[in-house]
Design a protein around this motif. Sequence first.
Motif, PDB file in Angstrom:
ATOM      1  N   SER A 213       0.924  -1.079   0.023  1.00 10.36           N
ATOM      2  CA  SER A 213       0.092   0.041   0.033  1.00 10.36           C
ATOM      3  C   SER A 213       0.983   1.238   0.182  1.00 10.36           C
ATOM      4  N   ASN A 214       0.231   2.327  -0.487  1.00 14.92           N
ATOM      5  CA  ASN A 214       0.815   3.632  -0.487  1.00 14.92           C
ATOM      6  C   ASN A 214      -0.070   4.630   0.055  1.00 14.92           C
ATOM      7  N   GLY A 215       0.403   5.191   1.247  1.00 13.51           N
ATOM      8  CA  GLY A 215      -0.520   6.199   2.002  1.00 13.51           C
ATOM      9  C   GLY A 215      -1.620   5.692   2.578  1.00 13.51           C
ATOM     10  N   ALA A 216      -1.432   4.488   3.094  1.00 15.04           N
ATOM     11  CA  ALA A 216      -2.642   4.038   4.068  1.00 15.04           C
ATOM     12  C   ALA A 216      -3.119   4.763   5.333  1.00 15.04           C
ATOM     13  N   SER A 217      -1.913   5.612   5.507  1.00 16.66           N
ATOM     14  CA  SER A 217      -2.363   6.494   6.971  1.00 16.66           C
ATOM     15  C   SER A 217      -1.616   7.811   6.510  1.00 16.66           C
ATOM     16  N   GLY A 218      -2.369   8.816   7.166  1.00 13.07           N
ATOM     17  CA  GLY A 218      -1.792   9.990   7.057  1.00 13.07           C
ATOM     18  C   GLY A 218      -2.799  11.061   7.478  1.00 13.07           C
ATOM     19  N   GLU A 219      -2.539  12.298   7.088  1.00 11.73           N
ATOM     20  CA  GLU A 219      -3.557  13.585   7.483  1.00 11.73           C
ATOM     21  C   GLU A 219      -4.001  14.095   6.349  1.00 11.73           C
ATOM     22  N   ILE A 220      -5.306  14.691   6.397  1.00 14.42           N
ATOM     23  CA  ILE A 220      -5.959  15.437   5.431  1.00 14.42           C
ATOM     24  C   ILE A 220      -5.485  16.809   5.357  1.00 14.42           C
ATOM     25  N   LYS A 221      -5.145  17.228   4.083  1.00 14.97           N
ATOM     26  CA  LYS A 221      -4.836  18.610   3.886  1.00 14.97           C
ATOM     27  C   LYS A 221      -5.838  19.311   2.949  1.00 14.97           C
ATOM     28  N   ALA A 222      -5.902  20.453   3.218  1.00 10.50           N
ATOM     29  CA  ALA A 222      -7.020  21.318   2.594  1.00 10.50           C
ATOM     30  C   ALA A 222      -6.474  21.767   1.272  1.00 10.50           C
TER      31      ALA A 222
END
Length: 222
Positions: A213-222
């Motif tokens: 997977s790639n980017g399976a966790s992270g933070e939402i950016k506006a």
Amino acid sequence: VHTCGILISFRRGHSDRLNVADSNLVFLFHVSLTDENGSPLFGSYHYTGSKEGTITGGQLDIELKHGDTVTIHTLPVGSRYTIRETQTEGYITSPQDGVETGVITHDSHNVLYENEKLVDEPGSGHLLLRKTVTGTRGDRNRLFNFTVTLTDSSGQELTGSYNYDGSKQGTIKSGDRISLKHDESVTIRNLPEGTLYSIREWEADMDGYTTSSNGASGEIKA
């Protein structure tokens, strides 16, 4: 033989969000006509309106844009219709699954489709989830299940529901599960900026598959 017709209308919601390119964007519809026994409807049936032509073999693919209408004429009473709109990323379709069905009666049938363009509101962003199956033995028709967890910066789980669109559409909240096949994707809209997300694939590294997977966790950016 008693006959009647179907009027198919298409419009775009929230016209204030549409530019010229949006208004000219076309959407694909498939019309299937069958008799009372479910066999393809025999004969030729003329349609008029924003576009004109003839349906033969009970099948029609047609592209419509905002404001278009099409009427299919002289369908036998008792015949059945299924109209399916191909899902387009960035839009929510009404009816929600893009499918309308019915039986032709002595009354005219009016079928209205409305697509709402989705945009991220100020201070929010979106999350794209896509499934890809590779390898010669990979089952591209198999459904794979994903759970999406959404929390704020302090780790508290979000309680709201959020629209998603793409290969499927609906609403999702933290902890819900969504199923995707090969090359299907969904975009979850209007997540608050700073939301922390994690995605779990339930079938990861099972049944002979090796999962990455790639980017399976992270933070939402506006």
